[in-house]
Scaffold this active site. Structure first.
Site, PDB file in Angstrom:
ATOM      1  N   LYS A  99       0.845  -1.208   0.000  1.00  0.00           N
ATOM      2  CA  LYS A  99       0.000   0.000   0.000  1.00  0.00           C
ATOM      3  C   LYS A  99       0.877   1.254   0.000  1.00  0.00           C
ATOM      4  O   LYS A  99       2.084   1.171   0.265  1.00  0.00           O
ATOM      5  CB  LYS A  99      -0.913  -0.016   1.229  1.00  0.00           C
ATOM      6  CG  LYS A  99      -0.181   0.080   2.561  1.00  0.00           C
ATOM      7  CD  LYS A  99      -1.124  -0.175   3.732  1.00  0.00           C
ATOM      8  CE  LYS A  99      -0.373  -0.115   5.057  1.00  0.00           C
ATOM      9  NZ  LYS A  99      -1.206  -0.605   6.175  1.00  0.00           N
ATOM     10  N   ARG A 148     -10.816  -0.283  15.560  1.00  0.00           N
ATOM     11  CA  ARG A 148     -10.969   0.258  14.220  1.00  0.00           C
ATOM     12  C   ARG A 148     -11.978  -0.641  13.510  1.00  0.00           C
ATOM     13  O   ARG A 148     -13.056  -0.854  14.046  1.00  0.00           O
ATOM     14  CB  ARG A 148      -9.583   0.272  13.551  1.00  0.00           C
ATOM     15  CG  ARG A 148      -9.404   1.263  12.452  1.00  0.00           C
ATOM     16  CD  ARG A 148      -7.927   1.456  12.081  1.00  0.00           C
ATOM     17  NE  ARG A 148      -7.288   0.233  11.580  1.00  0.00           N
ATOM     18  CZ  ARG A 148      -6.032   0.186  11.120  1.00  0.00           C
ATOM     19  NH1 ARG A 148      -5.288   1.268  11.107  1.00  0.00           N
ATOM     20  NH2 ARG A 148      -5.507  -0.937  10.684  1.00  0.00           N
ATOM     21  N   HIS A 196      -5.644  -7.287  13.708  1.00  0.00           N
ATOM     22  CA  HIS A 196      -4.479  -6.394  13.598  1.00  0.00           C
ATOM     23  C   HIS A 196      -4.040  -5.978  14.999  1.00  0.00           C
ATOM     24  O   HIS A 196      -4.863  -5.661  15.845  1.00  0.00           O
ATOM     25  CB  HIS A 196      -4.886  -5.166  12.773  1.00  0.00           C
ATOM     26  CG  HIS A 196      -3.747  -4.315  12.308  1.00  0.00           C
ATOM     27  ND1 HIS A 196      -2.654  -4.818  11.650  1.00  0.00           N
ATOM     28  CD2 HIS A 196      -3.544  -2.975  12.394  1.00  0.00           C
ATOM     29  CE1 HIS A 196      -1.819  -3.826  11.348  1.00  0.00           C
ATOM     30  NE2 HIS A 196      -2.336  -2.704  11.787  1.00  0.00           N
ATOM     31  N   ARG A 202       1.503 -10.659   7.523  1.00  0.00           N
ATOM     32  CA  ARG A 202       1.399  -9.484   6.650  1.00  0.00           C
ATOM     33  C   ARG A 202       2.611  -8.609   6.922  1.00  0.00           C
ATOM     34  O   ARG A 202       2.701  -7.937   7.946  1.00  0.00           O
ATOM     35  CB  ARG A 202       0.111  -8.698   6.951  1.00  0.00           C
ATOM     36  CG  ARG A 202      -1.169  -9.494   6.767  1.00  0.00           C
ATOM     37  CD  ARG A 202      -2.398  -8.606   6.924  1.00  0.00           C
ATOM     38  NE  ARG A 202      -2.441  -7.904   8.197  1.00  0.00           N
ATOM     39  CZ  ARG A 202      -3.060  -8.349   9.280  1.00  0.00           C
ATOM     40  NH1 ARG A 202      -3.716  -9.497   9.261  1.00  0.00           N
ATOM     41  NH2 ARG A 202      -3.040  -7.635  10.393  1.00  0.00           N
ATOM     42  N   TYR A 206      12.364  32.373   2.964  1.00  0.00           N
ATOM     43  CA  TYR A 206      11.173  33.078   3.435  1.00  0.00           C
ATOM     44  C   TYR A 206      11.263  33.403   4.912  1.00  0.00           C
ATOM     45  O   TYR A 206      11.782  32.627   5.707  1.00  0.00           O
ATOM     46  CB  TYR A 206       9.929  32.212   3.207  1.00  0.00           C
ATOM     47  CG  TYR A 206       9.612  31.991   1.748  1.00  0.00           C
ATOM     48  CD1 TYR A 206       9.245  33.046   0.920  1.00  0.00           C
ATOM     49  CD2 TYR A 206       9.685  30.715   1.206  1.00  0.00           C
ATOM     50  CE1 TYR A 206       8.943  32.830  -0.427  1.00  0.00           C
ATOM     51  CE2 TYR A 206       9.384  30.484  -0.135  1.00  0.00           C
ATOM     52  CZ  TYR A 206       9.021  31.553  -0.943  1.00  0.00           C
ATOM     53  OH  TYR A 206       8.736  31.338  -2.260  1.00  0.00           O
ATOM     54  N   CYS A 248      11.459  25.587   1.173  1.00  0.00           N
ATOM     55  CA  CYS A 248      10.501  26.132   0.209  1.00  0.00           C
ATOM     56  C   CYS A 248       9.691  24.986  -0.401  1.00  0.00           C
ATOM     57  O   CYS A 248       9.923  23.828  -0.104  1.00  0.00           O
ATOM     58  CB  CYS A 248      11.237  26.886  -0.899  1.00  0.00           C
ATOM     59  SG  CYS A 248      12.384  28.134  -0.292  1.00  0.00           S
ATOM     60  N   MET A 249       8.776  25.326  -1.275  1.00  0.00           N
ATOM     61  CA  MET A 249       7.940  24.283  -1.860  1.00  0.00           C
ATOM     62  C   MET A 249       8.771  23.303  -2.698  1.00  0.00           C
ATOM     63  O   MET A 249       8.548  22.100  -2.666  1.00  0.00           O
ATOM     64  CB  MET A 249       6.841  24.903  -2.729  1.00  0.00           C
ATOM     65  CG  MET A 249       5.859  23.891  -3.271  1.00  0.00           C
ATOM     66  SD  MET A 249       4.615  24.608  -4.353  1.00  0.00           S
ATOM     67  CE  MET A 249       3.478  25.314  -3.185  1.00  0.00           C
ATOM     68  N   ASP A 250       9.753  23.826  -3.418  1.00  0.00           N
ATOM     69  CA  ASP A 250      10.465  23.008  -4.404  1.00  0.00           C
ATOM     70  C   ASP A 250      11.964  22.918  -4.187  1.00  0.00           C
ATOM     71  O   ASP A 250      12.669  22.309  -4.983  1.00  0.00           O
ATOM     72  CB  ASP A 250      10.227  23.586  -5.804  1.00  0.00           C
ATOM     73  CG  ASP A 250       8.778  23.951  -5.998  1.00  0.00           C
ATOM     74  OD1 ASP A 250       7.948  23.025  -5.964  1.00  0.00           O
ATOM     75  OD2 ASP A 250       8.465  25.146  -6.127  1.00  0.00           O
TER      76      ASP A 250
HETATM   77  C1  PLP Z   1      -0.363  -1.549   6.906  1.00  0.00           C
HETATM   78  C2  PLP Z   1      -0.830  -2.810   7.437  1.00  0.00           C
HETATM   79  C3  PLP Z   1       0.080  -3.836   7.752  1.00  0.00           C
HETATM   80  C4  PLP Z   1       1.574  -3.666   7.669  1.00  0.00           C
HETATM   81  O1  PLP Z   1       2.061  -3.048   8.819  1.00  0.00           O
HETATM   82  P1  PLP Z   1       3.650  -2.976   9.068  1.00  0.00           P
HETATM   83  O2  PLP Z   1       3.776  -2.432  10.442  1.00  0.00           O
HETATM   84  O3  PLP Z   1       4.179  -2.017   8.037  1.00  0.00           O
HETATM   85  O4  PLP Z   1       4.174  -4.337   8.898  1.00  0.00           O
HETATM   86  C5  PLP Z   1      -0.420  -5.045   8.166  1.00  0.00           C
HETATM   87  N1  PLP Z   1      -1.760  -5.233   8.312  1.00  0.00           N
HETATM   88  C6  PLP Z   1      -2.657  -4.267   8.040  1.00  0.00           C
HETATM   89  C7  PLP Z   1      -4.099  -4.555   8.225  1.00  0.00           C
HETATM   90  C8  PLP Z   1      -2.238  -3.020   7.608  1.00  0.00           C
HETATM   91  O5  PLP Z   1      -3.126  -2.059   7.354  1.00  0.00           O
END
Ligand code: PLP
Length: 374
Positions: free
Chosen positions: A40, A138, A167, A223, A267, A314-316
């Site tokens: 992600k 969550r 999670h 994960r 700035y 700055c921005m850039d």
């Molecule tokens: C982002 C995410 C992970 C990964 O988390 P890390 O700490 O980067 O390993 C695992 N499970 C879920 C549901 C997530 O949203």
């Protein structure tokens, strides 16, 4: 990947895909379960498609995404393995999950009924993972209510029950009681499924810190996010042997100029030269994901030395102070995040300076910073 990549810029994020694949292999060897690689947020800034393809080649079972757009880019690039859309979503997104065979979380009766209805209309199956809220507060169904929700899944002919998961909220903390409380809750959910005679194929609970620290929470898939990129989630973390950061954010000096004493820089004139000083410019600004912070917070490496960013970012672009005894020319390489010579600016150093976590640092290296793969 980004539409900007074809243009030359004097800042870029250099990415070592070999190291990425090594990191995945090392994780696989240690955990001995299936591995979902989380890609992600543009693969934590490292480039969604390249990392997705590399992870697939390294034997990832599944890829974790946060948006339909990410899933769609991976499919367009011909990624074949299942994609799991993690995180909460609006019901208006469900149709595209089902149409594109993206696995997704469910935790309410309403979601399952919608999924079943939409899948029927589309002539498809909805691939769902039951998300259990074991403490995060969550998304997720409480362990006590798993039975009720799974009864609905069982009755829904167009819904494939692909997984059960949860999670951790504190897997990175020294105190471990709350981790074990979450594992207990997850076990409670699993035994409910057991009593109902149902075992979905994917059972997954661990994120990066948990897969490193709690063997008992690996189930049949982990994960893995941040550590896959060789990044720590906290100082003094031990990754598995051989895992290393795979991204270095670099730039080149595009200007070197000597300013007279008592001359302002940038700035709001937050910086004034004390004496004659050499000031360099690097083309990296807050629109590239380099935060505006008070003097002394931002540092970069120039010819092996840690030097201060001065004046407002700055921005850039931003300005750096070149120490009197340091040789520096236009075109010299500057490292914003990563190593140069014997020094190393860790994403955690930057996170501390910015008052955030390091995930936010690399996930926000903006699209217009080219990704260069070595
Ligand atoms: C982002 C995410 C992970 C990964 O988390 P890390 O700490 O980067 O390993 C695992 N499970 C879920 C549901 C997530 O949203």
């Amino acid at each position: 990947m980004s539409e900007y990549d074809q243009y030359i810029r004097n800042t870029w994020f250099e990415i070592d895909l070999n190291q990425f694949q090594k990191n995945i292999q090392i994780i696989k060897d240690h955990v001995k379960t299936r591995v979902l690689v989380v890609v992600k947020a543009n693969a934590y800034g490292h480039g969604l498609v390249k990392c997705g393809l590399a992870a697939e080649e390294s034997g990832a079972t599944m890829l974790g995404v946060a948006t339909v757009g990410e899933a769609s880019l991976l499919r367009k690039a011909d990624v074949k393995i299942p994609l799991l859309r993690m995180t909460a979503y609006g019901e208006n997104e469900m149709e595209s999950f089902i149409k594109d065979d993206i696995h997704f979380f469910v935790w309410t009766v309403e979601q399952i009924e919608s999924a079943n209805r939409i899948a029927e209309v589309k002539g498809k199956k909805a691939n769902v993972h039951l998300k259990v809220d074991t403490g995060m507060g969550r998304a997720g169904v409480f362990a006590e209510n798993v039975k009720l929700v799974v009864e609905i899944i069982k009755k829904s002919g167009n819904v494939n029950f692909e997984g059960v998961c949860s999670h951790f909220h504190t897997a990175d903390m020294i105190e471990t009681d709350s981790v074990f409380r979450q594992i207990d809750k997850f076990e409670q959910a699993l035994s409910t499924l057991d009593d109902m005679g149902i075992t979905p194929p994917y059972i997954h609970l661990s994120n990066s810190p948990a897969l490193l620290r709690f063997k008992e929470a690996r189930y049949n898939m982990v994960r893995t996010g941040v550590i896959t990129y060789g990044q720590y989630y906290e100082r003094n973390t031990e990754l598995f042997d051989g895992m290393k950061a795979m991204g270095t954010w670099k730039a080149r000096l595009v200007s070197v100029k000597t300013l007279p004493p008592n001359h302002g820089v940038s700035y709001s004139l937050k910086y004034r030269t004390e004496k004659e000083e050499r000031i360099g410019i690097i083309p990296v600004g807050y629109a590239d994901g380099f935060h505006r912070r008070p003097l002394g917070a931002n540092k970069v490496l120039l010819n092996g030395r840690r030097v201060n960013v001065i004046g407002s970012v700055c921005m850039d672009q931003c300005m750096i102070k070149i120490p009197d005894d340091l040789d520096a020319q236009i075109g010299d390489e500057v490292v914003i995040m990563g190593g140069q010579g014997s020094d190393y600016i860790d994403s955690l150093d930057i996170a501390d300076a910015w008052g955030t976590n390091n995930y936010e640092v690399f996930a926000n290296i903006s699209d217009r910073v080219p990704r260069v793969y070595i």
